[in-house]
Motif scaffolding. Structure first.
Motif: not given
Length: 202
Positions: A64-82, A84-89
């Motif tokens: 059940e935890i594995a299923l929840l993790n699969k559902i969670s991955t359907l949210t696009p991940r966002r990370s800083w590219t710099t 200075s945190q002025t842009s992200h990917c």
């Protein structure tokens, strides 16, 4: 089971069955609403994740935890590219429609996992594999929620309150002394003098 009178899918299975149904709803989502539920698969999945069926348990299993993790991955991940945190990917999941990747799946899954952590007080052997933390920086998650809320119905936009919204930015067309001086000087250099002065010939 389909309940045509209520216009919804009825499930009497376990937590794993409900989570599997939610996962299938998301993967089969389309831009047009379903004739039965009058909602898209993504919207129906968001509604089910908030329902009592996903919180009516005292212990949670690893699958059940594995299923929840699969559902969670359907949210696009966002990370800083710099630094200075002025842009992200934004990291979209390949092979899954963008209509199925909602920015709030990870938050709702985190709520279910947090409930599972709280219920471990009554468990004989607590499970150490439960992690309810969102890997996306909180600032990026809040910004995505605020900016993308306009593209979803109010029920599924999870709009932020006015206190959590971004700061008011001053418009650049307002008078600023130092900027006006530098811009005027640059304009004078570019245009040059307004009149041409001929050298005197003796």
């Amino acid at each position: 089971m389909i309940d045509s009178d209520m216009g919804c899918l009825v499930s009497h299975t376990s937590l794993a069955g409900n989570l599997y149904q939610i996962y299938l709803l998301v993967l089969s989502s389309y831009c047009l609403p379903d004739p039965l539920t009058m909602q898209t698969g993504t919207e129906e999945a968001l509604r089910e994740l908030q329902s009592a069926t996903c919180f009516s348990f005292q212990s949670i299993q690893k699958h059940e935890i594995a299923l929840l993790n699969k559902i969670s991955t359907l949210t696009p991940r966002r990370s800083w590219t710099t630094k200075s945190q002025t842009s992200h990917c934004v990291h979209w999941q390949i092979g899954v429609s963008t209509l199925s990747q909602h920015y709030y799946f990870s938050k709702l899954v985190g709520s279910v996992l947090q409930h599972a952590l709280e219920m471990q007080v009554f468990a004989d052997k607590p499970d150490g594999d439960i992690d309810s933390k969102d890997p996306t920086p909180s600032r990026l998650s809040l910004r995505a929620t605020f900016r993308l809320a306009a593209f979803y119905p109010e029920e599924f936009s999870f709009a932020l309150s006015s206190k959590k919204r971004g700061a008011v930015h001053q418009s650049r067309d307002l008078e600023r002394e130092y900027e006006n001086i530098s811009s005027n000087m640059s304009r004078m250099v570019q245009i040059g003098p307004s009149a041409l002065t001929h050298p005197r010939i003796y």
